[in-house]
Design a protein around this motif. Structure first.
Motif, short mmCIF file in Angstrom:
data_model
loop_
_atom_site.label_atom_id
_atom_site.label_comp_id
_atom_site.label_asym_id
_atom_site.label_seq_id
_atom_site.Cartn_x
_atom_site.Cartn_y
_atom_site.Cartn_z
N HIS A 38 31.20 50.77 0.52
CA HIS A 38 31.54 49.98 -1.38
C HIS A 38 32.73 48.79 -0.75
O HIS A 38 32.54 48.22 -2.07
CB HIS A 38 33.34 51.02 -1.48
N ASP B 138 33.60 44.50 -5.15
CA ASP B 138 33.08 45.78 -4.54
C ASP B 138 32.58 46.48 -5.43
O ASP B 138 32.44 46.53 -6.48
CB ASP B 138 34.54 46.25 -3.99
N THR C 51 28.23 50.41 -4.65
CA THR C 51 27.19 49.58 -3.14
C THR C 51 28.74 47.90 -3.06
O THR C 51 28.44 48.00 -4.49
CB THR C 51 26.50 49.83 -2.99
N LEU D 298 30.71 56.67 -4.39
CA LEU D 298 30.99 55.43 -5.55
C LEU D 298 29.78 54.02 -5.14
O LEU D 298 29.08 54.32 -4.94
CB LEU D 298 31.52 54.74 -3.66
#
Length: 251
Positions: A208, A217, A187, A185
């Motif tokens: 995330h 996001d 950040t 993911l």
């Protein structure tokens, strides 16, 4: 009987589509089951756009029951890498980071056998763009970083500075989030901690989601295998298949 094809990929190759390759070789994939051996060495099969780096779509069982069989051998110097997630834009309202691309897309009608000694990984999600906490303010947050993976024709490695989110224009702006590692993911904006930086934001660091209402996001990672079906995929793996459990092998 199966029609056999051996394919060797030894240089950087974007968005390899097996169905199109077989059609170009004059194979009868619509009427005869195919047995294809793909060897990847000395380079990258990568996605330069939202299409998977290596697509196994476009097939169907012959006669409704006989599947095609595809074996992918990834040698130690071979890689199948998804697209880098794009960085979130900065502004008074930051945007979300882009999603990473998939490495392999499994379609219907294919049994897949993978022998991996190299790297198979979806692209990392892009970092969220930072915003500014006062509506209508002229100052802006920092841009997010790019996810690890392929961006056009360049590889963004996990150690690349391109993955780093940037500072905001003022101490009140929100720092851009970092791009994700391969298969990870991105950040969310604000996930940054550096006591020497006046524009640092440490709420929800390294996650995330951004806790800042005007900020973005992080993006989602691509899958190592999209369309994964345990009944149709067999693995021998002493290399690396990157991604967390939610995304690495995704139906």
């Amino acid at each position: 009987s199966y029609e056999r094809t051996d394919i060797s990929i030894t240089s950087n190759t974007a968005n390899y589509n097996l169905a199109s390759a077989l059609d170009g070789l004059g194979k009868s994939r619509g009427t005869r089951p195919q047995m294809v051996n793909i060897t990847i060495s000395g380079g990258y099969v990568y996605s330069a756009n939202t299409t998977a780096a290596l697509s196994l779509e476009g097939f169907s069982n012959i006669g409704g029951t006989i599947p095609h069989r595809v074996r992918i051998l990834v040698k130690p110097d071979g890689n199948i890498i998804g697209m880098s997630g794009s960085p979130g834009d900065s502004g008074t309202t930051g945007t979300v980071g882009g999603n990473g691309g998939d490495a392999i897309k499994l379609g219907a009608g294919v049994e897949l056998y993978i022998e991996n000694y190299g790297i198979i990984a979806g692209g990392g999600g892009g970092g969220g763009g930072g915003g500014y906490p006062v509506t209508g303010a002229s100052d802006s947050g920092g841009a997010g970083g790019s996810g690890a993976g392929w961006e056009n024709t360049a590889f963004i490695s996990e150690s690349s500075s391109s993955r780093n989110g940037s500072n905001a224009s003022t101490a009140l702006g929100i720092h851009g989030g970092n791009g994700g590692l391969l298969g990870q993911l991105g950040t969310g904006a604000g996930g940054y901690d550096d006591s020497s930086d006046a524009s640092q934001n440490v709420a929800n660091p390294g996650t995330h989601y951004s806790q800042y209402a005007q900020s973005g996001d992080g993006g989602l990672p691509g899958s190592a295998i999209k369309g994964y079906d345990a009944s149709r995929v067999s693995f021998i793996n002493t290399g690396s298949v990157f991604g967390d459990s939610a995304f690495k092998l995704k139906a």
